[in-house]
Write a protein that holds these residues in place. Sequence first.
Motif, PDB file in Angstrom:
ATOM      1  N   HIS A   1       3.923  -7.973  10.725  1.00 28.86           N
ATOM      2  CA  HIS A   1       2.965  -7.065  10.333  1.00 28.86           C
ATOM      3  C   HIS A   1       3.306  -5.549  10.048  1.00 28.86           C
ATOM      4  O   HIS A   1       3.113  -4.740  10.939  1.00 28.86           O
ATOM      5  N   PRO A   2       4.015  -5.237   9.090  1.00 20.52           N
ATOM      6  CA  PRO A   2       4.505  -3.824   8.892  1.00 20.52           C
ATOM      7  C   PRO A   2       3.374  -2.762   8.643  1.00 20.52           C
ATOM      8  O   PRO A   2       2.242  -3.094   8.325  1.00 20.52           O
ATOM      9  N   VAL A   3       3.708  -1.443   8.873  1.00 16.49           N
ATOM     10  CA  VAL A   3       3.115  -0.451   8.603  1.00 16.49           C
ATOM     11  C   VAL A   3       3.890   0.386   7.614  1.00 16.49           C
ATOM     12  O   VAL A   3       5.172   0.744   7.720  1.00 16.49           O
ATOM     13  N   GLY A   4       3.341   0.978   6.683  1.00 15.91           N
ATOM     14  CA  GLY A   4       4.179   1.764   5.672  1.00 15.91           C
ATOM     15  C   GLY A   4       3.187   2.276   4.183  1.00 15.91           C
ATOM     16  O   GLY A   4       2.138   1.869   4.351  1.00 15.91           O
ATOM     17  N   PHE A   5       4.216   2.707   3.282  1.00 13.82           N
ATOM     18  CA  PHE A   5       3.509   3.143   1.970  1.00 13.82           C
ATOM     19  C   PHE A   5       3.975   2.136   1.042  1.00 13.82           C
ATOM     20  O   PHE A   5       5.241   1.518   1.055  1.00 13.82           O
ATOM     21  N   THR A   6       3.360   1.863  -0.237  1.00 12.10           N
ATOM     22  CA  THR A   6       3.799   1.313  -1.434  1.00 12.10           C
ATOM     23  C   THR A   6       3.582   2.287  -2.458  1.00 12.10           C
ATOM     24  O   THR A   6       2.566   3.217  -2.507  1.00 12.10           O
ATOM     25  N   LEU A   7       4.579   2.632  -3.478  1.00  9.73           N
ATOM     26  CA  LEU A   7       4.614   3.442  -4.665  1.00  9.73           C
ATOM     27  C   LEU A   7       4.872   2.347  -6.003  1.00  9.73           C
ATOM     28  O   LEU A   7       6.060   2.016  -6.036  1.00  9.73           O
ATOM     29  N   SER A   8       3.777   2.107  -6.663  1.00 12.33           N
ATOM     30  CA  SER A   8       4.204   1.093  -7.689  1.00 12.33           C
ATOM     31  C   SER A   8       3.382   1.838  -8.932  1.00 12.33           C
ATOM     32  O   SER A   8       2.498   2.480  -9.245  1.00 12.33           O
ATOM     33  N   ARG A   9       4.071   1.447  -9.996  1.00 11.82           N
ATOM     34  CA  ARG A   9       3.779   1.778 -11.350  1.00 11.82           C
ATOM     35  C   ARG A   9       2.427   0.561 -11.927  1.00 11.82           C
ATOM     36  O   ARG A   9       2.849  -0.508 -11.958  1.00 11.82           O
ATOM     37  N   SER A  10       1.528   1.161 -12.250  1.00 11.40           N
ATOM     38  CA  SER A  10       0.452   0.220 -12.690  1.00 11.40           C
ATOM     39  C   SER A  10       0.650  -0.152 -14.337  1.00 11.40           C
ATOM     40  O   SER A  10       0.838   0.575 -15.015  1.00 11.40           O
ATOM     41  N   ARG A  11       0.316  -1.410 -14.753  1.00 10.06           N
ATOM     42  CA  ARG A  11       0.469  -1.743 -15.965  1.00 10.06           C
ATOM     43  C   ARG A  11      -0.631  -1.160 -16.738  1.00 10.06           C
ATOM     44  O   ARG A  11      -0.565  -0.670 -17.930  1.00 10.06           O
ATOM     45  N   VAL A  12      -1.724  -1.118 -16.162  1.00  6.51           N
ATOM     46  CA  VAL A  12      -2.896  -0.598 -16.918  1.00  6.51           C
ATOM     47  C   VAL A  12      -3.647   0.131 -15.687  1.00  6.51           C
ATOM     48  O   VAL A  12      -3.506  -0.094 -14.391  1.00  6.51           O
TER      49      VAL A  12
ATOM     50  N   ILE B   1       7.641   1.323   8.192  1.00  2.99           N
ATOM     51  CA  ILE B   1       7.837   2.530   9.108  1.00  2.99           C
ATOM     52  C   ILE B   1       8.172   1.659  10.484  1.00  2.99           C
ATOM     53  O   ILE B   1       7.771   0.486  10.816  1.00  2.99           O
ATOM     54  N   ASP B   2       9.489   2.010  10.826  1.00  2.56           N
ATOM     55  CA  ASP B   2      10.049   1.053  12.120  1.00  2.56           C
ATOM     56  C   ASP B   2       9.827   2.053  13.213  1.00  2.56           C
ATOM     57  O   ASP B   2      10.571   3.070  13.230  1.00  2.56           O
TER      58      ASP B   2
ATOM     59  N   LEU C   1      12.761   4.634  15.177  1.00  2.00           N
ATOM     60  CA  LEU C   1      12.326   5.883  14.405  1.00  2.00           C
ATOM     61  C   LEU C   1      13.011   5.975  13.152  1.00  2.00           C
ATOM     62  O   LEU C   1      13.874   7.118  13.236  1.00  2.00           O
ATOM     63  N   SER C   2      12.725   5.011  12.480  1.00  2.00           N
ATOM     64  CA  SER C   2      13.359   5.169  10.871  1.00  2.00           C
ATOM     65  C   SER C   2      12.506   4.768   9.957  1.00  2.00           C
ATOM     66  O   SER C   2      11.429   4.195  10.286  1.00  2.00           O
ATOM     67  N   VAL C   3      12.381   4.892   8.802  1.00  2.00           N
ATOM     68  CA  VAL C   3      11.520   4.489   7.875  1.00  2.00           C
ATOM     69  C   VAL C   3      12.593   3.946   6.656  1.00  2.00           C
ATOM     70  O   VAL C   3      13.403   4.342   6.117  1.00  2.00           O
ATOM     71  N   ASN C   4      12.450   2.510   6.797  1.00  2.00           N
ATOM     72  CA  ASN C   4      13.164   1.596   5.887  1.00  2.00           C
ATOM     73  C   ASN C   4      12.660   1.550   4.290  1.00  2.00           C
ATOM     74  O   ASN C   4      11.650   1.158   4.245  1.00  2.00           O
ATOM     75  N   VAL C   5      13.661   2.080   3.299  1.00  2.00           N
ATOM     76  CA  VAL C   5      12.964   1.789   2.213  1.00  2.00           C
ATOM     77  C   VAL C   5      13.539   0.813   1.292  1.00  2.00           C
ATOM     78  O   VAL C   5      14.842   0.705   1.224  1.00  2.00           O
ATOM     79  N   LYS C   6      12.528   0.110   0.754  1.00  2.00           N
ATOM     80  CA  LYS C   6      13.065  -0.781  -0.246  1.00  2.00           C
ATOM     81  C   LYS C   6      12.899  -0.636  -1.665  1.00  2.00           C
ATOM     82  O   LYS C   6      11.699  -0.438  -1.942  1.00  2.00           O
TER      83      LYS C   6
END
Length: 568
Positions: free
Chosen positions: A71-82, A114-115, A119-124
Amino acid sequence: MAAAHRGAVAAGYLLLLLLTGCNARIHKLTLKNETRVAVDLNNFGFYANGTLEVNLVSLRIPEQLVNYSVHPVGFTLSRSRVNGVLSYTAEETETCPLTLTKFTNNEPLILFLIDIDNLSVNVKVMGDQDNVLIAKSKAEVSKGVRTARDTSALPAATIGGEKPSSSEDNAAQEPETKLNKQEVDSVVLEKTVQTAVEAAKVEETFQLEKTKQMSLSLDKVNGSYSFSFHMVFSLLAEGLYTLKFHYCQNRVPGVKKPYSLSVEVTEHNPDGYLSAAEIPLSRLYIGMAGVFFTAAMVWVYTLMKHRYSVFKIHWLMAALAFTKSVSLVFHSINYHFINTEGHPIEGWAVMYYITHLLKGALLFITLALIGTGWAFVKYILSDKEKKIFMIVIPLQVLANVAFIIIESTEEGSSEYYLWKEILFLVDLICCGAILFPVVWSIRHLQEASSTDGKAAMNLEKLKLFRHYYVMIVCYIYFTRIIAILLKVTMPFQWQWCYEFLVEVSTLIFFVLTGYKFRPASNNPYLQLPLDEEDVEMDEVVTESGALEGISKVKKTCNGREHQRESTL
């Protein structure tokens, strides 16, 4: 009108309070005891070399042990089609987006996990990427900390001064050595802190590529977690992006653990702080303001030319056109300052909201009065028609208050969606309510055409009001449904065309309404029967606006029938 004025004043006081916390394109959102699974932080259209800065000021989550890999915690940044449709929604609708391991779509998607244990933020990184990420690297910070730790472990004599040459010198200088050790400890502590601070300022530049992973630094102070990153969008990565915060643990049925969040988001395009779809709006609004002002001046000229056929509602229509023009001027100024400063200037914003409220109230009042046939067919309103005004005017005030709150509230706050739904519902109710007076007028004219012997005149009026009914329905459908459908299908940089279509359709609707109900002697609502025998007692004279309120009354005196005119 008095009710509309009171509503405008009340809304004005309200918006003064709301604008205090409004920061427009420089967003500052603070949530306390929040339980939502996902929080929409912002939607923004980026051109090439556009930048996104995200600063997680504070994140406090429950202290219970949680498996954050599940059950992770964090942000998503995505490009929308519309607009409003994210690229990953078609992948997994019931699964937390932070747990995605494969992505069949080529649209860019960046996960910030967020880990808290490390104390790190893993970016995928998923999809086709051509962006640059600037942030504090976990490796660089760890290296700085290790350097500080090694420095603090050096021998005191090596740091404090030269190494003693003999045991005799050590014995002779023992008191001084003890003092030096205290000084050395202080120097080591200072250097350790200074080194750690310098290490924390290190930012590394990452060229994002597909399937690439990296680790950012996560700070923890008094149980609060924080980190920041800076994104630069390239030419191939242009588009409409959506930033969201996810707390996947609350997706579990029956689990609603509160968390607190404080985040600052700043978006910037090369030409200013406006999104790609909003950049042309300032010029669009000032141009349309000039068109509406010209139309209003032509209308006033028409009224002055036919002043003997003018009714009060004609001047109300002129006031509506001028108010619409002024509202667009303030709207343009508001967008100009948002683009240059990143936030609206409160004075100009208040003026825009007040004129917007007055324009909305005048619009629905005018439409309802025309629909009831007031001044054109009759000079009084029935009880059910008065009830329509008692409903429509307060609803319009509520709709404008909802609009002001939406404009002054961050998108991520829970109140934003509540007021957005209220605005949509109230707007539909108002649009439906103004159709009732038109329907009642059409029914009244249909009955009158078959009973009072003046079928020709009533049928002309009936045709006029039927056209007006069709005009209102077309205007409502186009501005509320069709234009929105066009908006979500257009490319992100052309979505300003939605506002253009709405303003042009409003102008066409105003012009057609003015043409249909223009003050002219050949209009059907000004036609009178030629025979005096057809004029019933107390029938309202409608030859001209100058005789508005005049009626003909028959009076018998000494056996002879006389007619006189009396003012009601």
